[in-house]
Motif scaffolding. Sequence first.
Motif, mmCIF file in Angstrom:
data_model
loop_
_atom_site.group_PDB
_atom_site.id
_atom_site.type_symbol
_atom_site.label_atom_id
_atom_site.label_comp_id
_atom_site.label_asym_id
_atom_site.label_seq_id
_atom_site.Cartn_x
_atom_site.Cartn_y
_atom_site.Cartn_z
ATOM 1 N N ILE A 226 0.857 -1.180 0.000
ATOM 2 C CA ILE A 226 0.000 0.000 0.000
ATOM 3 C C ILE A 226 0.895 1.233 0.000
ATOM 4 O O ILE A 226 1.753 1.382 0.889
ATOM 5 C CB ILE A 226 -0.936 0.025 1.227
ATOM 6 C CG1 ILE A 226 -1.806 -1.237 1.269
ATOM 7 C CG2 ILE A 226 -1.818 1.275 1.202
ATOM 8 C CD1 ILE A 226 -2.669 -1.341 2.507
ATOM 9 N N ASP A 227 0.721 2.088 -0.995
ATOM 10 C CA ASP A 227 1.521 3.309 -1.104
ATOM 11 C C ASP A 227 3.025 3.028 -1.017
ATOM 12 O O ASP A 227 3.773 3.770 -0.367
ATOM 13 C CB ASP A 227 1.118 4.314 -0.021
ATOM 14 C CG ASP A 227 -0.303 4.835 -0.215
ATOM 15 O OD1 ASP A 227 -0.746 4.898 -1.376
ATOM 16 O OD2 ASP A 227 -0.949 5.175 0.788
ATOM 17 N N ARG A 229 4.607 0.756 0.574
ATOM 18 C CA ARG A 229 5.056 0.094 1.798
ATOM 19 C C ARG A 229 4.497 -1.313 1.877
ATOM 20 O O ARG A 229 3.371 -1.563 1.481
ATOM 21 C CB ARG A 229 4.650 0.909 3.032
ATOM 22 C CG ARG A 229 5.329 2.277 3.097
ATOM 23 C CD ARG A 229 4.847 3.080 4.281
ATOM 24 N NE ARG A 229 5.569 4.349 4.369
ATOM 25 C CZ ARG A 229 5.207 5.457 3.740
ATOM 26 N NH1 ARG A 229 4.115 5.451 2.954
ATOM 27 N NH2 ARG A 229 5.906 6.564 3.874
ATOM 28 N N HIS A 231 3.098 -4.448 3.835
ATOM 29 C CA HIS A 231 2.400 -4.810 5.068
ATOM 30 C C HIS A 231 2.382 -6.331 5.221
ATOM 31 O O HIS A 231 2.012 -7.047 4.280
ATOM 32 C CB HIS A 231 0.956 -4.307 5.037
ATOM 33 C CG HIS A 231 0.828 -2.819 5.086
ATOM 34 N ND1 HIS A 231 0.289 -2.159 6.171
ATOM 35 C CD2 HIS A 231 1.166 -1.853 4.190
ATOM 36 C CE1 HIS A 231 0.292 -0.854 5.949
ATOM 37 N NE2 HIS A 231 0.817 -0.636 4.739
ATOM 38 N N GLU A 273 -4.769 -5.989 -1.326
ATOM 39 C CA GLU A 273 -5.028 -4.549 -1.301
ATOM 40 C C GLU A 273 -6.175 -4.212 -2.237
ATOM 41 O O GLU A 273 -6.296 -4.768 -3.327
ATOM 42 C CB GLU A 273 -3.772 -3.788 -1.738
ATOM 43 C CG GLU A 273 -3.920 -2.271 -1.752
ATOM 44 C CD GLU A 273 -4.475 -1.699 -3.040
ATOM 45 O OE1 GLU A 273 -4.958 -0.541 -3.020
ATOM 46 O OE2 GLU A 273 -4.443 -2.409 -4.065
ATOM 47 N N GLY A 275 -8.337 -0.437 -3.169
ATOM 48 C CA GLY A 275 -8.666 0.941 -2.874
ATOM 49 C C GLY A 275 -7.793 1.586 -1.822
ATOM 50 O O GLY A 275 -8.263 2.433 -1.053
ATOM 51 N N GLY A 276 -6.524 1.178 -1.755
ATOM 52 C CA GLY A 276 -5.615 1.756 -0.782
ATOM 53 C C GLY A 276 -5.784 1.231 0.623
ATOM 54 O O GLY A 276 -5.198 1.783 1.568
ATOM 55 N N LYS A 277 -6.541 0.146 0.790
ATOM 56 C CA LYS A 277 -6.732 -0.479 2.094
ATOM 57 C C LYS A 277 -6.328 -1.950 2.029
ATOM 58 O O LYS A 277 -6.285 -2.551 0.952
ATOM 59 C CB LYS A 277 -8.187 -0.339 2.553
ATOM 60 C CG LYS A 277 -8.619 1.107 2.750
ATOM 61 C CD LYS A 277 -10.069 1.196 3.203
ATOM 62 C CE LYS A 277 -10.486 2.659 3.399
ATOM 63 N NZ LYS A 277 -11.893 2.779 3.851
ATOM 64 N N ASP A 300 -7.260 0.438 7.413
ATOM 65 C CA ASP A 300 -7.120 1.742 6.775
ATOM 66 C C ASP A 300 -5.815 2.375 7.251
ATOM 67 O O ASP A 300 -5.694 2.756 8.416
ATOM 68 C CB ASP A 300 -8.301 2.634 7.152
ATOM 69 C CG ASP A 300 -8.289 3.960 6.401
ATOM 70 O OD1 ASP A 300 -7.255 4.298 5.792
ATOM 71 O OD2 ASP A 300 -9.320 4.648 6.418
ATOM 72 N N ALA A 302 -4.681 5.247 6.715
ATOM 73 C CA ALA A 302 -4.842 6.657 7.058
ATOM 74 C C ALA A 302 -5.142 6.854 8.532
ATOM 75 O O ALA A 302 -4.739 7.855 9.131
ATOM 76 C CB ALA A 302 -5.951 7.279 6.214
ATOM 77 N N THR A 323 -6.519 -9.362 -6.184
ATOM 78 C CA THR A 323 -7.357 -8.241 -6.614
ATOM 79 C C THR A 323 -7.324 -8.109 -8.129
ATOM 80 O O THR A 323 -6.260 -8.090 -8.746
ATOM 81 C CB THR A 323 -6.868 -6.930 -5.970
ATOM 82 O OG1 THR A 323 -6.913 -7.070 -4.540
ATOM 83 C CG2 THR A 323 -7.756 -5.766 -6.375
#
Length: 351
Positions: A226-227, A229, A231, A273, A275-277, A300, A302, A323
Motif C-alpha cells: 500500500i503506497d 510500503r 504490510h 489490497e 482501494g488503498g486499504k 485503513d 490513514a 485483486t
Amino acid sequence: MQNSLKFHPSRREACLGLGAALAAAACAAPESLLANGPEPAPKGWSMGDPLPFPVQEIYPCLHDGAIHLAGGFIAEAGRITGPTAAHHVWRPDGRCWQPAPALPAARHHPHLISFAGRLFVIGGFESPSAEAIWQAQSTGWILDEASGNWQAAPELPARSAEAVLLVGGTGLMHFMGGRSPAGESNASWQDQTDQTHHFVLDATDGRWREAAPCPTARNSASGAVIDGRLHIVGGRSVAGGNTAVHEVYDPAEDRWRDAAPMPQAQGGLAAAELGGKLYAFGGEFFNDGGGVYPEAWVYDPATDSWAAIAPMPHPRHGLGAVTLDGAIHVIGGALKVGGNETSEIVEIYRG
C-alpha cells in the motif's frame, strides 16, 4: 493434474488432517455453491467460477491481467493426495479457469508473483516420497510465455516456504519470513523452523541480497503493498501459535515499523489490497479442537485502524486472495482445520 506422488497423510503435526474434498465443479453457475445454505451471501460477497479441483496451501497472483494459480495440496475422493504441478489461469472473459503450462515439479506452498513483466514461482515444498513430504526448496522458475516453458529463476539464499512474497520499491521482489530447515534434515514438518528472512531480488542484476530482517519470525502470514510500503499481517509460529502482529516495511528506508495489530490472531490467512486499504480473510486455529475463522477485516492506513467486514460465506484457510478489476477473488483453501474439506470454492468481495 500432475502429482509427484500420492499419499494419505494421517496428520501434519496437528496441521494437516485427512481431506473431505468438495466435488470438483467445472464452471457450474457460481450461485450453485451457496445452494446448501438458506442464507444469501453476506453483503459485498458473490460466488466466482470454481476451480477445476479442490486445492489448498496456495499463493496465487495477478499477472498480465489474469489470475494465476499453480501448485498446492490437492484432494481426491475426500482425501489429500499430495502436491500438484497443475497451473491454471482465470481471465474475466467468461471461459472459467483454463489450463496453462504445468510446473516442472509438483510443489505445495509455492509462491507465485508477477515481477518485471514475468511470472515467477519461488520456493515452496516438494514431496519426493511419503517419508519426505516437507522438503523445502530454494529453487524456482520463470515462465517463458512465448514457448510455454519454465526457466530457472535465481535461487533463494535459503530453502524456504510459507513466506510472504511482494514487489515493493523500484524493481525489487521481497521474500519475507516463512520456514526453513533448522539443520541438515529437510524432509518432515518438524525439520522446518520459523524465520525472519528478508531476501530482496533486484531486477537489474537478477541477484538476491539481504535487507532488514523481519521483526517477527512467523509462517503462514499474508500481506500486500500500500503506497509503496509492504504490510505483513497475521500468521503463526510453531512455539507461539497464531499472531495478530502487523508490521510495515519501507523500502526507501530499509526499515520496519509496527502498525495496529489485527483484531484477532489468524494464521493461514489471505490478504490483498483494494482501494488503498488492506483486506484479510480466514485462517485456522488448533486450540479447543481447532477450526476455521469466518472473520474478514479491513485496515485503513490513514487511521491505522481495523474494522470488520461481512464474514466469508465459506470460512477457509490455506487460501489465496487476488485483486482484479476492483474486486478481491478469495480462492480455494480448506473449509475445516488442516486438510479437512479442501475446497474448489472461489468467492469475490467487492465491498
